[in-house]
Design a protein around this motif. Structure first.
Motif, PDB file in Angstrom:
ATOM      1  N   ARG A 107      -3.969  -1.080   6.599  1.00 58.33           N
ATOM      2  CA  ARG A 107      -3.469  -1.942   6.590  1.00 58.33           C
ATOM      3  C   ARG A 107      -2.918  -1.696   5.566  1.00 58.33           C
ATOM      4  O   ARG A 107      -1.759  -2.209   4.428  1.00 58.33           O
ATOM      5  CB  ARG A 107      -5.032  -2.875   6.458  1.00 58.33           C
ATOM      6  CG  ARG A 107      -4.794  -3.370   7.219  1.00 58.33           C
ATOM      7  CD  ARG A 107      -6.283  -5.225   7.700  1.00 58.33           C
ATOM      8  NE  ARG A 107      -5.779  -5.038   8.944  1.00 58.33           N
ATOM      9  CZ  ARG A 107      -4.792  -6.173   9.041  1.00 58.33           C
ATOM     10  NH1 ARG A 107      -4.083  -6.684   8.395  1.00 58.33           N
ATOM     11  NH2 ARG A 107      -5.540  -6.225  10.522  1.00 58.33           N
ATOM     12  N   ALA A 108      -3.845  -1.115   4.045  1.00 63.21           N
ATOM     13  CA  ALA A 108      -3.331  -0.713   2.947  1.00 63.21           C
ATOM     14  C   ALA A 108      -1.894  -0.149   2.255  1.00 63.21           C
ATOM     15  O   ALA A 108      -0.472  -0.478   2.005  1.00 63.21           O
ATOM     16  CB  ALA A 108      -3.675   0.424   1.962  1.00 63.21           C
ATOM     17  N   SER A 110       0.671  -0.288   5.175  1.00 62.84           N
ATOM     18  CA  SER A 110       1.519  -0.689   5.659  1.00 62.84           C
ATOM     19  C   SER A 110       2.006  -2.050   4.846  1.00 62.84           C
ATOM     20  O   SER A 110       3.341  -2.498   4.002  1.00 62.84           O
ATOM     21  CB  SER A 110       0.841  -1.321   6.751  1.00 62.84           C
ATOM     22  OG  SER A 110       0.023  -2.097   6.879  1.00 62.84           O
ATOM     23  N   ASP A 111       0.939  -2.900   3.786  1.00 60.86           N
ATOM     24  CA  ASP A 111       0.981  -3.479   3.373  1.00 60.86           C
ATOM     25  C   ASP A 111       1.957  -2.801   1.636  1.00 60.86           C
ATOM     26  O   ASP A 111       2.928  -3.781   1.442  1.00 60.86           O
ATOM     27  CB  ASP A 111      -0.028  -4.186   2.226  1.00 60.86           C
ATOM     28  CG  ASP A 111      -0.156  -5.025   1.469  1.00 60.86           C
ATOM     29  OD1 ASP A 111       0.811  -6.005   1.677  1.00 60.86           O
ATOM     30  OD2 ASP A 111      -0.364  -4.631   0.141  1.00 60.86           O
ATOM     31  N   GLU A 112       1.721  -1.113   1.117  1.00 63.41           N
ATOM     32  CA  GLU A 112       2.626  -1.337   0.675  1.00 63.41           C
ATOM     33  C   GLU A 112       4.263  -0.863   0.413  1.00 63.41           C
ATOM     34  O   GLU A 112       5.056  -0.778  -0.021  1.00 63.41           O
ATOM     35  CB  GLU A 112       1.666   0.275   0.052  1.00 63.41           C
ATOM     36  CG  GLU A 112       0.696  -0.200  -0.997  1.00 63.41           C
ATOM     37  CD  GLU A 112       0.898  -0.902  -2.784  1.00 63.41           C
ATOM     38  OE1 GLU A 112       2.628  -0.446  -3.358  1.00 63.41           O
ATOM     39  OE2 GLU A 112      -0.115  -1.929  -3.008  1.00 63.41           O
ATOM     40  N   GLU A 114       5.924  -2.560   2.943  1.00 63.86           N
ATOM     41  CA  GLU A 114       6.514  -3.880   2.978  1.00 63.86           C
ATOM     42  C   GLU A 114       6.892  -4.607   1.332  1.00 63.86           C
ATOM     43  O   GLU A 114       7.791  -4.304   1.266  1.00 63.86           O
ATOM     44  CB  GLU A 114       5.504  -4.941   3.362  1.00 63.86           C
ATOM     45  CG  GLU A 114       6.591  -6.115   3.210  1.00 63.86           C
ATOM     46  CD  GLU A 114       5.488  -7.003   3.980  1.00 63.86           C
ATOM     47  OE1 GLU A 114       6.584  -8.106   5.357  1.00 63.86           O
ATOM     48  OE2 GLU A 114       4.373  -7.016   3.517  1.00 63.86           O
ATOM     49  N   LYS A 115       5.631  -3.470   0.605  1.00 62.65           N
ATOM     50  CA  LYS A 115       6.267  -4.548  -0.781  1.00 62.65           C
ATOM     51  C   LYS A 115       7.595  -3.622  -1.059  1.00 62.65           C
ATOM     52  O   LYS A 115       8.401  -4.245  -1.547  1.00 62.65           O
ATOM     53  CB  LYS A 115       5.325  -4.010  -1.521  1.00 62.65           C
ATOM     54  CG  LYS A 115       4.241  -5.440  -1.184  1.00 62.65           C
ATOM     55  CD  LYS A 115       2.738  -5.127  -2.383  1.00 62.65           C
ATOM     56  CE  LYS A 115       1.703  -5.811  -2.227  1.00 62.65           C
ATOM     57  NZ  LYS A 115       0.806  -5.804  -2.615  1.00 62.65           N
ATOM     58  N   PRO A 122       8.831  -4.365   7.585  1.00 61.14           N
ATOM     59  CA  PRO A 122       7.662  -5.452   7.418  1.00 61.14           C
ATOM     60  C   PRO A 122       5.954  -4.510   7.455  1.00 61.14           C
ATOM     61  O   PRO A 122       6.176  -3.666   8.846  1.00 61.14           O
ATOM     62  CB  PRO A 122       7.595  -6.967   8.530  1.00 61.14           C
ATOM     63  CG  PRO A 122       9.205  -6.301   9.471  1.00 61.14           C
ATOM     64  CD  PRO A 122       9.760  -5.310   8.965  1.00 61.14           C
ATOM     65  N   GLN A 123       4.929  -4.896   7.586  1.00 58.02           N
ATOM     66  CA  GLN A 123       3.662  -4.542   7.358  1.00 58.02           C
ATOM     67  C   GLN A 123       3.291  -5.140   8.295  1.00 58.02           C
ATOM     68  O   GLN A 123       2.715  -3.856   9.402  1.00 58.02           O
ATOM     69  CB  GLN A 123       3.266  -5.896   6.841  1.00 58.02           C
ATOM     70  CG  GLN A 123       1.009  -5.593   6.669  1.00 58.02           C
ATOM     71  CD  GLN A 123       0.103  -6.263   5.745  1.00 58.02           C
ATOM     72  OE1 GLN A 123       0.387  -6.803   5.588  1.00 58.02           O
ATOM     73  NE2 GLN A 123      -0.991  -5.163   5.760  1.00 58.02           N
ATOM     74  N   LEU A 127       1.783  -1.694  11.225  1.00 53.54           N
ATOM     75  CA  LEU A 127       1.131  -1.736  11.615  1.00 53.54           C
ATOM     76  C   LEU A 127       1.012  -1.732  13.184  1.00 53.54           C
ATOM     77  O   LEU A 127       0.108  -0.921  13.476  1.00 53.54           O
ATOM     78  CB  LEU A 127      -0.110  -3.107  11.209  1.00 53.54           C
ATOM     79  CG  LEU A 127      -1.485  -2.645  11.343  1.00 53.54           C
ATOM     80  CD1 LEU A 127      -1.731  -1.960  10.592  1.00 53.54           C
ATOM     81  CD2 LEU A 127      -1.826  -4.607  10.589  1.00 53.54           C
TER      82      LEU A 127
END
Length: 260
Positions: A107-108, A110-112, A114-115, A122-123, A127
């Motif tokens: 999750r970390a 995929s979030d990074e 996306e940012k 997209p996250q 994911l």
């Protein structure tokens, strides 16, 4: 009695985590005294964070020792004994996908992604790609265990295909893919799924759990890499299609402007 079982080996876990975190704390203290000179409040916040990290890791690892590993092994043994060999292929896929979806490191990442990509990747897309990739890896590992397929028959072609795909996919997906292989083999996936695999191998006649039950983590690291590289091919194809459509639209606009 239950408390004794739950906290069995708890002091050993505390010692292991202390030894793991001690070098990081010592490095920070050294740089704080010599170079950083951070304000007291920032240092206090970091100390609170280290304490929370220490407590969290200790209880997580203790839960792994007394919960995840035994449950995974018992589940693998019970499924072979009561449901048959083929069911574990489907169940392995589901467990792998769910464990990866809940993996904090995945999750970390995929979030990074996306940012950094400003929403281009997209996250949820990354994911789901990793979750399905790990699920497929677990299914392949179960098939290998059932049929006794030599490990290298899967690993060498898999990495060969992965390296070949890096040459034709989008460049920015290559680095993401290889990082994805690392985070997919996180504590949630490794502890539970590895124990599940060993439990399955121990209940199949003629299979050595030491030989057939391990090696799965290599597949878990491999298949997500390949799945993200394939995702890069999908994005590449989509971009080329958009470029062709823009080119056709531009040609139509030029034609109409000339006619006008």
């Amino acid at each position: 009695m239950n408390e004794v079982v739950i906290f069995e080996g708890f002091l050993d876990t505390i010692l292991e985590v202390s030894i793991a975190l001690a070098p990081l704390v010592l490095f920070f203290i050294f740089f704080q005294l010599v170079y950083l000179k951070l304000p007291r409040m920032e240092v206090l916040n970091m100390v609170k964070g280290v304490i929370l990290t220490f407590v969290g890791i200790v209880f997580f690892l203790q839960g792994v020792h007394v919960g995840f590993l035994p449950v995974g092994e018992i589940l693998g043994q019970g499924m072979i004994e009561h449901t048959g060999k083929w069911v574990v292929i489907v169940v392995g896929f589901i467990l792998g996908a769910v464990a990866t979806f809940a993996e904090p490191a995945v999750r970390a990442l995929s979030d990074e992604v996306e940012k950094v990509s400003a929403g281009y990747i997209p996250q949820i897309v990354l994911l789901m790609t990793l979750s399905l990739g790990v699920g497929l890896a677990i299914s392949i590992a179960m098939i290998r265990t059932i049929f006794g397929i030599p490990f290298m028959y899967i690993l060498l072609p898999g990495y060969g295909l992965t390296l070949a795909t890096t040459l034709i996919t989008k460049e920015n997906f290559v680095s993401i893919a290889f990082d994805s292989g690392g985070v997919a083999t996180g504590p949630m996936t490794v502890t539970f799924i590895m124990a599940f695999s060993v439990g399955v191998a121990s209940q199949i006649e003629g299979r050595d759990p030491l030989v057939e039950g391990f090696g799965m983590i290599a597949l878990v690291a491999l298949i997500p890499i390949l799945s993200v590289l394939l995702l890069g091919l999908v994005y590449l194809r989509k971009e080329k299609q958009n470029e062709r459509e823009l080119e056709k639209e531009s040609q139509r606009n030029n034609y109409y402007s000339q006619e006008g």
